[in-house]
Design a protein around this motif. Sequence first.
Motif, PDB file in Angstrom:
ATOM      1  N   ALA A 225      27.408  82.940 -41.689  1.00  0.00           N
ATOM      2  CA  ALA A 225      28.226  84.131 -41.661  1.00  0.00           C
ATOM      3  C   ALA A 225      28.258  84.719 -43.275  1.00  0.00           C
ATOM      4  O   ALA A 225      27.548  85.960 -43.502  1.00  0.00           O
ATOM      5  N   ASP A 242      21.820  94.732 -38.439  1.00  0.00           N
ATOM      6  CA  ASP A 242      22.204  94.940 -37.293  1.00  0.00           C
ATOM      7  C   ASP A 242      22.089  93.346 -36.955  1.00  0.00           C
ATOM      8  O   ASP A 242      22.846  92.731 -36.114  1.00  0.00           O
ATOM      9  N   LEU A 245      24.693  91.020 -37.913  1.00  0.00           N
ATOM     10  CA  LEU A 245      25.373  91.179 -37.736  1.00  0.00           C
ATOM     11  C   LEU A 245      25.563  90.614 -36.043  1.00  0.00           C
ATOM     12  O   LEU A 245      26.465  90.114 -36.296  1.00  0.00           O
ATOM     13  N   ALA A 246      24.970  90.676 -35.257  1.00  0.00           N
ATOM     14  CA  ALA A 246      24.815  90.062 -34.026  1.00  0.00           C
ATOM     15  C   ALA A 246      24.821  88.578 -34.105  1.00  0.00           C
ATOM     16  O   ALA A 246      26.277  88.361 -33.626  1.00  0.00           O
ATOM     17  N   GLU A 249      28.421  87.909 -35.444  1.00  0.00           N
ATOM     18  CA  GLU A 249      29.708  87.848 -33.566  1.00  0.00           C
ATOM     19  C   GLU A 249      29.550  87.214 -33.271  1.00  0.00           C
ATOM     20  O   GLU A 249      30.677  86.111 -32.730  1.00  0.00           O
ATOM     21  N   GLU A 250      27.811  86.588 -32.761  1.00  0.00           N
ATOM     22  CA  GLU A 250      27.466  85.301 -31.841  1.00  0.00           C
ATOM     23  C   GLU A 250      28.238  84.252 -32.295  1.00  0.00           C
ATOM     24  O   GLU A 250      29.019  83.225 -31.851  1.00  0.00           O
ATOM     25  N   GLY A 252      30.570  83.602 -34.561  1.00  0.00           N
ATOM     26  CA  GLY A 252      31.657  84.162 -34.291  1.00  0.00           C
ATOM     27  C   GLY A 252      32.728  83.680 -33.883  1.00  0.00           C
ATOM     28  O   GLY A 252      33.668  82.882 -33.488  1.00  0.00           O
ATOM     29  N   ARG A 253      32.099  83.959 -32.512  1.00  0.00           N
ATOM     30  CA  ARG A 253      32.746  84.126 -31.238  1.00  0.00           C
ATOM     31  C   ARG A 253      32.548  82.421 -30.665  1.00  0.00           C
ATOM     32  O   ARG A 253      34.395  82.140 -30.301  1.00  0.00           O
TER      33      ARG A 253
END
Length: 403
Positions: A225, A242, A245-246, A249-250, A252-253
């Motif tokens: 991140a 973009d 950020l994707a 997000e993945e 971090g999930r």
Amino acid sequence: MIAPLRPVTRAVTYTRWLHLVMAMVVATVFAFVVPGLANMDTLAGAWLLVAPLPLLVAAGTIPRVRLSEGMQAQLLLYPARRGGREPDFTPAPSASWSDRRRTVLWLVLRYELGTLTAFFSVHTPTLAVNLISAACGGRPESVLALWKPRGGHWWYALVALAALALLLAFVVVAGEVLARAARALLGPSAAQRLAALEERTERLLEHNRLARELHDSVGHALTVAVLQAGAARAAGSPGFTDKALAAIEETGRHALEDLERVLKVLREDAPGPAAGRPALTDLKRLLTAARGSGTEVTAEVSGALEALPGPVSREGYRIAQEALTNVVRHAGPMPVSLRIAVRADVLELDISNPLPASAGSAVSGTGSGLRGIRERAALLGGHAETGVHEGAWRVRAVLPLSA
């Protein structure tokens, strides 16, 4: 204070005295029910030591009796341990016939000692009063219908004091004997203590494994991140931002899923399900996260990853993840070679990259992440090597499939 007088000032002496005398409840019931047992001043009263034994044997086979006796013993025999200190034993119902046999022995011992203590506690003060009365020239009553002291002897007072001292000594010794017997008879057996120790060791090993899981998963997610965010800001491109950020997000999930799974296991204090843990079959998401941070990863896989045993595949994933995270964290964007080979009896992982300009902890091999890699390999019966090899930084692990 003089050492022989110290037990007289301790509260535990009197709580143990109370615990001993409480056993007289059973004797009192039998004295009322069975004719002739109520008169303890005669030899017929000695049967009171024997008559209740069949009832005590039957009671000792009831599982909850052991729990009740254990709670009483812990409360009255060890009152000083209630202030947060480790108890001598944990009361529990009988779980086996061995527990029932030890409960029967405890009930018999407690009853016999308790009955004798109650007998001496009643008659010794009576004897002392009679002796003091005789020493003062009074007309004392007979003692146990066997002996009647004659008045006029001053030394009867000394005998009375000696009798009371002997009573206290008997109570102290009987209480200590009963306390040690409670630890041996109401506490866990040697096999139970060994099982508890093994269970505690397994729990500690599981917690250590979970700590490594959190270190690898969360550390990898935070590293990716941070690098993704820095690269997006430096690039200044909406399209790259973009994608970054994707990727954040993945990553971090997945880290949140791992964190939730680990916290659930810690709350329930039970081994976690293996199904939720990533394995080498999820290698694609690991490579995507590493490449998204600017690292050029060349992956070469030979053999069927799906055929790997679960523990080997999961630990192999964590080893590869930690190795890639070290590269991203300490060396920055640079080409990395990842080779995974599934052979007949072992899994080989080889991750290498050119040495960074300034060698940090990744090169020294002393970081907790590299130590975790070696520990993971050792737990599966394999081995791992980390260090400089032919001008590059290399992590190599060999895991036997028989693990």
